[in-house]
Design an enzyme around this catalytic site. Structure first.
Site, PDB file in Angstrom:
ATOM      1  N   TYR A  94       0.836  -1.197   0.000  1.00 21.42           N
ATOM      2  CA  TYR A  94       0.000   0.000   0.000  1.00 21.42           C
ATOM      3  C   TYR A  94       0.867   1.242   0.000  1.00 21.42           C
ATOM      4  O   TYR A  94       2.024   1.216   0.395  1.00 21.42           O
ATOM      5  CB  TYR A  94      -0.982   0.019   1.180  1.00 21.42           C
ATOM      6  CG  TYR A  94      -0.369   0.255   2.538  1.00 21.42           C
ATOM      7  CD1 TYR A  94      -0.191   1.543   3.047  1.00 21.42           C
ATOM      8  CD2 TYR A  94       0.010  -0.817   3.337  1.00 21.42           C
ATOM      9  CE1 TYR A  94       0.351   1.760   4.308  1.00 21.42           C
ATOM     10  CE2 TYR A  94       0.548  -0.611   4.603  1.00 21.42           C
ATOM     11  CZ  TYR A  94       0.717   0.681   5.074  1.00 21.42           C
ATOM     12  OH  TYR A  94       1.249   0.887   6.319  1.00 21.42           O
ATOM     13  N   CYS A  95       0.267   2.321  -0.488  1.00 24.73           N
ATOM     14  CA  CYS A  95       0.927   3.621  -0.539  1.00 24.73           C
ATOM     15  C   CYS A  95       0.009   4.637   0.121  1.00 24.73           C
ATOM     16  O   CYS A  95      -0.713   4.299   1.050  1.00 24.73           O
ATOM     17  CB  CYS A  95       1.226   3.961  -2.009  1.00 24.73           C
ATOM     18  SG  CYS A  95       2.370   5.349  -2.204  1.00 24.73           S
ATOM     19  N   TRP A  96       0.018   5.875  -0.350  1.00 24.99           N
ATOM     20  CA  TRP A  96      -0.788   6.942   0.251  1.00 24.99           C
ATOM     21  C   TRP A  96      -2.276   6.765   0.019  1.00 24.99           C
ATOM     22  O   TRP A  96      -3.060   6.820   0.944  1.00 24.99           O
ATOM     23  CB  TRP A  96      -0.360   8.307  -0.297  1.00 24.99           C
ATOM     24  CG  TRP A  96       0.924   8.781   0.277  1.00 24.99           C
ATOM     25  CD1 TRP A  96       2.154   8.749  -0.323  1.00 24.99           C
ATOM     26  CD2 TRP A  96       1.134   9.335   1.570  1.00 24.99           C
ATOM     27  NE1 TRP A  96       3.101   9.247   0.522  1.00 24.99           N
ATOM     28  CE2 TRP A  96       2.498   9.630   1.702  1.00 24.99           C
ATOM     29  CE3 TRP A  96       0.292   9.623   2.638  1.00 24.99           C
ATOM     30  CZ2 TRP A  96       3.049  10.187   2.832  1.00 24.99           C
ATOM     31  CZ3 TRP A  96       0.839  10.184   3.782  1.00 24.99           C
ATOM     32  CH2 TRP A  96       2.200  10.466   3.860  1.00 24.99           C
ATOM     33  N   CYS A 100      -1.902   7.927  -5.621  1.00 23.90           N
ATOM     34  CA  CYS A 100      -0.488   7.553  -5.509  1.00 23.90           C
ATOM     35  C   CYS A 100      -0.243   6.258  -6.278  1.00 23.90           C
ATOM     36  O   CYS A 100      -0.982   5.292  -6.110  1.00 23.90           O
ATOM     37  CB  CYS A 100      -0.139   7.356  -4.028  1.00 23.90           C
ATOM     38  SG  CYS A 100       1.554   6.797  -3.764  1.00 23.90           S
ATOM     39  N   ILE A 124      -3.231   3.994   2.655  1.00 27.81           N
ATOM     40  CA  ILE A 124      -3.426   4.356   4.064  1.00 27.81           C
ATOM     41  C   ILE A 124      -4.505   5.431   4.224  1.00 27.81           C
ATOM     42  O   ILE A 124      -5.175   5.500   5.253  1.00 27.81           O
ATOM     43  CB  ILE A 124      -2.103   4.773   4.748  1.00 27.81           C
ATOM     44  CG1 ILE A 124      -2.305   4.761   6.261  1.00 27.81           C
ATOM     45  CG2 ILE A 124      -1.616   6.113   4.226  1.00 27.81           C
ATOM     46  CD1 ILE A 124      -1.067   4.547   7.059  1.00 27.81           C
TER      47      ILE A 124
END
Length: 146
Positions: A94-96, A100, A124
């Site tokens: 996962y990223c932002w 993203c 997130i």
């Protein structure tokens, strides 16, 4: 009498795929993606069959992360940094958030190294929007975007 002019459909300009092709497309999509609620469900029920990796920067990870996630910034993924990761477990990255593509980059790099990977849609940002717990130096006070 004026007859109505035919209208041009932007939806149907490209014909819809067959049900078989559509099924294959969405099944393939689910094979490489998961979402926040599915990850949370598995975590709540002790279904720890995957490794959760936060591909954001070390700073962002230190400030706010999903409990149990490890940090491996997407730009640092290579044979050396992944040597200790088991290849028999699925990795969820996962990223932002939706804007993203770090999770996509991380998934591409990891799969290129022979790992089975899914990207957690929403990152997130949506983890937090859905009220799930976070940990880190700033926790809930951390910014939602990178």
């Amino acid at each position: 009498m004026n007859e109505p002019q035919p209208k041009y459909s932007l939806v149907l300009e490209t014909p819809a795929a067959s049900p078989e092709d559509t099924h294959r497309h969405y099944t393939n999509k689910l094979a490489v993606e998961t979402d926040v609620s599915d990850v949370r469900y598995d975590m709540l029920h002790g279904l720890n069959e995957f490794t959760l990796i936060d591909v954001r920067s070390r700073k962002a990870y230190g400030e706010c992360r999903i409990p149990g996630a490890m940090n491996l910034p997407s730009g640092e993924i290579d044979e050396k940094t992944t040597a200790s990761l088991p290849k028999d477990r699925v990795i969820v990255v996962y990223c932002w958030g939706p804007a993203c593509n770090g999770g996509t980059k991380g998934a591409a790099r990891l799969s290129g190294l022979g790992f089975r990977v899914k990207e957690m849609l929403g990152g997130i940002e949506y983890w937090r929007r859905e009220g799930n717990p976070v940990e880190g130096a700033l926790g809930e006070e951390a910014t939602l975007v990178g």
